[in-house]
Design an enzyme around this catalytic site. Sequence first.
Site, PDB file in Angstrom:
ATOM      1  N   GLY A  80      43.909  51.098  79.301  1.00  0.00           N
ATOM      2  CA  GLY A  80      43.341  49.910  79.721  1.00  0.00           C
ATOM      3  C   GLY A  80      42.316  49.197  78.548  1.00  0.00           C
ATOM      4  N   ASP A  81      41.528  50.054  78.146  1.00  0.00           N
ATOM      5  CA  ASP A  81      40.846  49.546  76.896  1.00  0.00           C
ATOM      6  C   ASP A  81      41.802  49.384  75.873  1.00  0.00           C
ATOM      7  OD1 ASP A  81      39.071  50.946  78.597  1.00  0.00           O
ATOM      8  OD2 ASP A  81      39.000  52.653  77.723  1.00  0.00           O
TER       9      ASP A  81
END
Length: 302
Positions: free
Chosen positions: A250-251
């Site tokens: 997600g990052d």
Amino acid sequence: MIYTVTFNPSLDYIVTVKDFTLGMVNRTCEEIIFPGGKGINVSIVLKNLGMDSTILGFTAGFTGKEIQRRVTEMGCKDELIPIANGMSRINLKLRSNEESEINGMGPVIDDEAIKALYAKLDTLKEGDVLVLAGSIPSSMPDTIYSDIMKFLENKGVMIAVDATKDLLMNVLPYHPFVIKPNNHELGEIFHVTLKEKDDVIVYAKKLQEQGARNVLVSMAGDGAVLVAEDGSVYTSEAPKGKVVNSVGAGDSMVAGFVYGYLTSSDYKTAFKMGISSGSASAFSENLATREEVDAIFNTLTF
């Protein structure tokens, strides 16, 4: 300049044990150590893509020094603020028949440390980008994200927020450039279950109505959705590949989206870079490299 904030960075100690047995002595067959924290992950992926950023946040103790050593070794610029007491956390991730995690607490962040952070944030200027990502230590005010955005409100800083629940909702009145919930987090906000992209679009638009400029929603193996401020909506299936490590995916999507937009000023390109970066990290033991991202980007046809 891009700045990323990680309030509670860590050393992620990932160990593999064959047939882990509770209550017995178990020996590892593989060990990996990474500097961890959502903002740090964003900075590492940006660096891998060829874009510099500065890491902000707090560190303490010998673990904090090791975090700084490792991110510097990776080519990232750090302006992490040292705290005299305590130690930066170690997060243990155990891979065996089942996966388990034990996350450390981290140091107490006092008022002086927070003032030092604000002094650094006060140097940001128009055109800079700030990424606020992840949870916050219990010693910090739960309004810290919205407090920072209010502090920077008239500076012309583009702010990306990757957070959950109240941390996310509280920033909406300050019109973040992009927010990135996943479909489960989006559903929790509105007390619904979201599995289909059409439903995700509906609720992403609700967050847009409440102040977010762009809403990027990750859906793991079901792909992703972008509701952009220019009225366009993009959806994508997940690229094909074997998920090796979902930590940091997600990052990486946030990093890819920011990189894509800053280099193209085009939301479709930003969305494709976000999907490519998130998937490349998920398909790799480490965070995405430029070559891995480009290989996936070139397969996306929407």
